[in-house]
Write a protein that holds these residues in place. Structure first.
Motif, mmCIF file in Angstrom:
data_model
loop_
_atom_site.group_PDB
_atom_site.id
_atom_site.type_symbol
_atom_site.label_atom_id
_atom_site.label_comp_id
_atom_site.label_asym_id
_atom_site.label_seq_id
_atom_site.Cartn_x
_atom_site.Cartn_y
_atom_site.Cartn_z
ATOM 1 N N GLU A 106 -22.694 -6.720 -9.503
ATOM 2 C CA GLU A 106 -24.008 -7.343 -9.656
ATOM 3 C C GLU A 106 -24.212 -7.826 -11.083
ATOM 4 N N ILE A 107 -24.976 -8.911 -11.212
ATOM 5 C CA ILE A 107 -25.524 -9.298 -12.502
ATOM 6 C C ILE A 107 -27.021 -8.999 -12.479
ATOM 7 N N LYS A 108 -27.580 -8.802 -13.657
ATOM 8 C CA LYS A 108 -29.014 -8.562 -13.767
ATOM 9 C C LYS A 108 -29.656 -9.682 -14.582
ATOM 10 N N VAL A 109 -30.721 -10.240 -14.032
ATOM 11 C CA VAL A 109 -31.470 -11.292 -14.715
ATOM 12 C C VAL A 109 -32.946 -10.944 -14.629
ATOM 13 N N GLN A 110 -33.564 -10.763 -15.785
ATOM 14 C CA GLN A 110 -34.987 -10.416 -15.862
ATOM 15 C C GLN A 110 -35.324 -9.229 -14.952
ATOM 16 N N GLY A 111 -34.442 -8.233 -15.004
ATOM 17 C CA GLY A 111 -34.676 -7.001 -14.276
ATOM 18 C C GLY A 111 -34.297 -7.011 -12.817
ATOM 19 N N GLN A 112 -33.882 -8.164 -12.288
ATOM 20 C CA GLN A 112 -33.503 -8.254 -10.879
ATOM 21 C C GLN A 112 -31.994 -8.329 -10.741
ATOM 22 N N ALA A 113 -31.457 -7.638 -9.735
ATOM 23 C CA ALA A 113 -30.012 -7.605 -9.505
ATOM 24 C C ALA A 113 -29.608 -8.674 -8.489
ATOM 25 N N TYR A 114 -28.464 -9.313 -8.752
ATOM 26 C CA TYR A 114 -27.921 -10.342 -7.866
ATOM 27 C C TYR A 114 -26.447 -10.034 -7.621
ATOM 28 N N LYS A 115 -26.058 -9.982 -6.353
ATOM 29 C CA LYS A 115 -24.664 -9.761 -6.005
ATOM 30 C C LYS A 115 -23.833 -10.989 -6.393
ATOM 31 N N LEU A 116 -22.709 -10.741 -7.082
ATOM 32 C CA LEU A 116 -21.861 -11.850 -7.494
ATOM 33 C C LEU A 116 -20.410 -11.385 -7.478
ATOM 34 N N ALA A 117 -19.588 -12.076 -6.701
ATOM 35 C CA ALA A 117 -18.190 -11.688 -6.539
ATOM 36 C C ALA A 117 -17.384 -12.000 -7.794
ATOM 37 N N ASN A 118 -16.246 -11.338 -7.918
ATOM 38 C CA ASN A 118 -15.366 -11.557 -9.065
ATOM 39 C C ASN A 118 -15.098 -13.040 -9.292
ATOM 40 N N HIS A 119 -15.152 -13.451 -10.535
ATOM 41 C CA HIS A 119 -14.879 -14.825 -10.973
ATOM 42 C C HIS A 119 -15.950 -15.832 -10.527
ATOM 43 N N GLY A 120 -17.019 -15.364 -9.863
ATOM 44 C CA GLY A 120 -18.100 -16.269 -9.502
ATOM 45 C C GLY A 120 -17.832 -17.083 -8.249
ATOM 46 N N PHE A 121 -18.733 -18.023 -7.983
ATOM 47 C CA PHE A 121 -18.720 -18.750 -6.706
ATOM 48 C C PHE A 121 -18.129 -20.153 -6.774
ATOM 49 N N ALA A 122 -17.910 -20.709 -7.963
ATOM 50 C CA ALA A 122 -17.470 -22.110 -8.051
ATOM 51 C C ALA A 122 -16.144 -22.327 -7.351
ATOM 52 N N ARG A 123 -15.238 -21.364 -7.437
ATOM 53 C CA ARG A 123 -13.905 -21.535 -6.846
ATOM 54 C C ARG A 123 -13.943 -21.592 -5.331
#
Length: 291
Positions: free
Chosen positions: A60-77
């Motif tokens: 997960e990444i956290k932005v302004q206190g909120q958690a977001y699921k994010l897979a290794n290396h991100g989604f662009a690929r």
């Protein structure tokens, strides 16, 4: 759908899925320099890493206190890019934020990757635009995989990496979750320019280096005239990787790297993160020369 670029001496093929380079060959020898994506080892070939590099703690990444699921290396690929422009020697691909990307990364952006083929040299220009009303934070990395050995002469261990500058490189280690292990590192090059390659050096996953001085790295062997030179701008960090015992090597200039196993901050606090103001642009480049 794939886009093909041609010159008098080489041909490059790029998929709209991930705007990924899937083939780069010389016409005079027919030699393929890009890894095939054989699923027995690794299905990637040359993915772009965005908006993160490597793993994030707890996925997960956290932005302004909120958690977001994010897979290794991100989604662009794993995202379908739009072909903005295409000619015999140049193609421009764009990924724009959408409802899908906002669910895991709450920022609006444009990511452009421009491929330009000039004889046996392929340049990849990366451009990130902040089209949000707030600062955005991200990492950006490359991940090209090259066949190694490049031909029938010799084996993987006959190859070396030649750095353009004298380097003292301290390797960071990754744990089973892909996070950097705090306090664990090992020197792999002390005041030199040549790094001999062995399969064993990848038994603990990728080699991760911070703040590399060189702006060019060459994969070469004394047993063949064939080589690959990778040049880069705007990428201070570096990953070197292969799936253990695989016949390829990844040379991966990065801006940023995976979380440490102790990291518990927000995305904007990550090491190597890029901060971009509204309306601003970040640019970097990678150049591959096949010989």
């Amino acid at each position: 759908m794939n886009t093909i670029l041609r010159s008098s001496s080489a041909q490059a093929e790029i998929s709209t899925l991930g705007a990924e380079l899937v083939s780069f060959t010389r016409k005079d020898t027919g030699t393929e320099y890009i890894w095939s994506g054989d699923a027995a080892y690794w299905t990637g070939r040359s993915p772009v890493l965005f908006p993160i590099i490597g793993a994030v703690r707890s996925g997960e990444i956290k932005v302004q206190g909120q958690a977001y699921k994010l897979a290794n290396h991100g989604f662009a690929r794993r995202s379908e890019f739009t072909v903005v422009e295409a000619s015999e020697s140049r193609a421009v691909f764009r990924l724009t934020s959408s409802e899908h990307t906002l669910a895991s990364y709450p920022f609006q952006f444009n990511l452009y990757i421009t491929y330009t083929l000039n004889e046996n040299t392929l340049k990849l220009d990366y451009r990130v635009e902040n089209i949000d009303q707030q600062d955005i934070f991200f990492q950006l990395g490359t991940h090209p995989a090259f066949n190694c050995p490049l031909d029938e002469n010799g084996s993987f261990s006959d190859y070396v990496l030649e750095f353009s500058e004298t380097e003292t490189l301290e390797r960071e280690f990754l744990n089973s979750a892909g996070l950097r292990i705090s306090g664990q590192s090992e020197p792999v090059l002390k005041g030199g320019r040549i790094l001999p390659l062995t399969h064993e050096m990848f038994k603990d996953d990728a080699l991760v280096f911070q703040n590399v001085a060189s702006r060019q790295i060459t994969l070469k062997s004394k047993l063949t005239a064939k080589s690959v030179a990778v040049s880069f701008e705007g990428f201070p960090d570096l990953g070197i990787w292969q799936k253990l015992n695989a016949p390829f090597l990844c040379i991966e200039p990065w801006q940023g790297f995976a979380d440490r196993d102790t990291f518990d901050g927000e995305l904007q606090d990550k090491e190597g993160v890029i901060a971009l103001e509204p309306g601003a642009t970040f640019a970097s480049s990678l150049t591959i020369e096949i010989n």
